[in-house]
Design a protein around this motif. Structure first.
Motif, PDB file in Angstrom:
ATOM      1  N   SER A   1      -2.029  -3.193  -7.597  1.00 51.89           N
ATOM      2  CA  SER A   1      -2.353  -1.930  -6.573  1.00 51.89           C
ATOM      3  C   SER A   1      -2.973  -2.979  -5.314  1.00 51.89           C
ATOM      4  CB  SER A   1      -3.871  -1.379  -7.249  1.00 51.89           C
ATOM      5  OG  SER A   1      -4.230  -0.388  -6.361  1.00 51.89           O
TER       6      SER A   1
ATOM      7  N   GLU B   1      -4.711  -2.514  -1.397  1.00 50.32           N
ATOM      8  CA  GLU B   1      -5.356  -1.424  -0.599  1.00 50.32           C
ATOM      9  C   GLU B   1      -4.464  -1.444   0.772  1.00 50.32           C
ATOM     10  OE1 GLU B   1      -9.289  -2.545   0.246  1.00 50.32           O
ATOM     11  OE2 GLU B   1     -10.050  -2.398  -1.778  1.00 50.32           O
TER      12      GLU B   1
ATOM     13  N   ASP C   1      -0.891   6.162  -3.357  1.00 48.86           N
ATOM     14  CA  ASP C   1      -1.984   6.899  -3.718  1.00 48.86           C
ATOM     15  C   ASP C   1      -2.902   6.929  -2.385  1.00 48.86           C
ATOM     16  OD1 ASP C   1      -4.392   8.098  -4.549  1.00 48.86           O
ATOM     17  OD2 ASP C   1      -4.206   6.777  -6.408  1.00 48.86           O
ATOM     18  N   ARG C   2      -2.479   8.283  -1.739  1.00 49.50           N
ATOM     19  CA  ARG C   2      -3.478   8.580  -0.529  1.00 49.50           C
ATOM     20  C   ARG C   2      -4.822   8.733  -0.874  1.00 49.50           C
ATOM     21  NH1 ARG C   2      -1.985   9.692   4.287  1.00 49.50           N
ATOM     22  NH2 ARG C   2       0.115   9.387   5.062  1.00 49.50           N
ATOM     23  N   LYS C   3      -5.260   9.341  -1.951  1.00 53.47           N
ATOM     24  CA  LYS C   3      -6.663   9.478  -2.252  1.00 53.47           C
ATOM     25  C   LYS C   3      -7.379   7.896  -2.281  1.00 53.47           C
ATOM     26  CE  LYS C   3      -9.561  11.149  -5.880  1.00 53.47           C
ATOM     27  NZ  LYS C   3      -9.551  12.156  -7.316  1.00 53.47           N
ATOM     28  N   HIS C   4      -6.803   7.055  -3.030  1.00 52.98           N
ATOM     29  CA  HIS C   4      -7.520   5.726  -2.890  1.00 52.98           C
ATOM     30  C   HIS C   4      -7.081   4.681  -2.155  1.00 52.98           C
ATOM     31  CE1 HIS C   4      -7.967   7.790  -7.359  1.00 52.98           C
ATOM     32  NE2 HIS C   4      -9.065   7.286  -7.164  1.00 52.98           N
ATOM     33  N   LYS C   5      -6.107   5.198  -1.083  1.00 51.08           N
ATOM     34  CA  LYS C   5      -5.561   4.512   0.013  1.00 51.08           C
ATOM     35  C   LYS C   5      -5.187   3.120  -0.625  1.00 51.08           C
ATOM     36  CE  LYS C   5      -9.024   6.424   3.120  1.00 51.08           C
ATOM     37  NZ  LYS C   5     -10.527   6.314   4.206  1.00 51.08           N
ATOM     38  N   CYS C   6      -4.059   3.419  -1.426  1.00 49.92           N
ATOM     39  CA  CYS C   6      -3.492   2.246  -1.682  1.00 49.92           C
ATOM     40  C   CYS C   6      -2.073   2.340  -2.399  1.00 49.92           C
ATOM     41  CB  CYS C   6      -4.254   1.709  -3.246  1.00 49.92           C
ATOM     42  SG  CYS C   6      -4.030   2.788  -4.682  1.00 49.92           S
ATOM     43  N   CYS C   7      -1.334   1.168  -2.430  1.00 49.62           N
ATOM     44  CA  CYS C   7       0.123   1.400  -2.772  1.00 49.62           C
ATOM     45  C   CYS C   7       0.136   0.714  -4.362  1.00 49.62           C
ATOM     46  CB  CYS C   7       0.811   0.521  -1.822  1.00 49.62           C
ATOM     47  SG  CYS C   7       2.545   0.440  -2.205  1.00 49.62           S
TER      48      CYS C   7
END
Length: 244
Positions: free
Chosen positions: A230, A232, A213-219
């Motif tokens: 989740s 970061e 998730d690039r928007k929330h900078k997480c995997c």
């Protein structure tokens, strides 16, 4: 013969290009994945590429190679080291060699000396397998030191590992444990076939990566049972995950 991946760290342009050319000419089986001229650039690229061999200038501008090796050793198992130096009797050089169990080459690098150093690495690599790692892999269980004893887990149970100084947090499909080992040691046990280094302090199970998730900078990692985690990510960690 094993194909090695190498990085050259040399702050002088001509010696750097000279060594690169000699490797391409006489040792085409060695893939030079990067060349660096500074401490900062070399630290980043070594952690990213995880080379088999590191050709390391004994003195870097503003830093020493020992500083670099100490920082690397906290994060990853050290690769084979070949120091390059203009001095043959330096006490500092001897200290560095003892620290890294390494070889050294005098500049300008002689092609026959280069061949001997690489041959020693090939012999060392062939005769010193990690028997502990092999036996653990064969049994399907890995052992880790905890606050109260020993943890026995399979790779499939490990979701991710996050480092915190001299110890690490290992997230399992069922709960979390504190491991009294550095991330580099844990990574050496688990191997990189099923785990990916996503930044300096994070190890992710490749098989469980579900979404970045690039928007929330997480995997997002998802277990076979459907449980999601989740985590970061730094910019470098996100790039590493997307390139796997």
């Amino acid at each position: 013969m094993k194909n090695f991946r190498a990085i050259i760290v040399e702050d002088e342009r001509l010696p750097r290009l000279s060594l690169l050319q000699k490797l391409k000419t006489y040792h085409p089986d060695i893939e030079v994945v990067d060349c660096c001229e500074s401490y900062e650039a070399s630290l980043t690229t070594i952690l990213r590429h995880r080379p088999d061999i590191l050709f390391l200038d004994i003195q870097l501008q503003g830093h020493t190679s020992l500083e670099l090796l100490h920082e690397l050793k906290e994060a990853i198992p050290l690769p084979h080291i070949i120091f390059t130096t203009a001095y043959s009797n330096s006490e500092y050089l001897l200290e560095a060699i003892r620290f890294a169990a390494a070889d050294y080459l005098l500049k300008p690098v002689d092609v026959s000396d280069l061949a001997k150093a690489i041959r020693r690495i090939e012999e060392r690599d062939a005769t010193t397998p990690s028997s502990a790692s092999q036996s653990q892999a064969q049994s399907g269980k890995f052992t880790f030191r905890t606050l109260n004893g020993t943890l026995y887990v399979s790779k499939d149970e490990v979701v991710y590992v996050r480092a915190s100084g001299n110890y690490s947090y290992i997230m399992l499909a069922e709960g979390e444990e504190i491991i009294l080992e550095r991330l580099g040691i844990i990574e050496g046990k688990l191997g990189n076939s099923h785990f990916i280094r996503a930044g300096r302090n994070l190890l992710l199970n490749r098989d469980l990566i579900f979404k970045v998730d690039r928007k929330h900078k997480c995997c997002i990692l998802r277990t076979p049972a459907g449980r999601e985690y989740s985590v970061e990510l730094s910019a470098g960690g996100m790039e590493a995950v997307e390139k796997q």
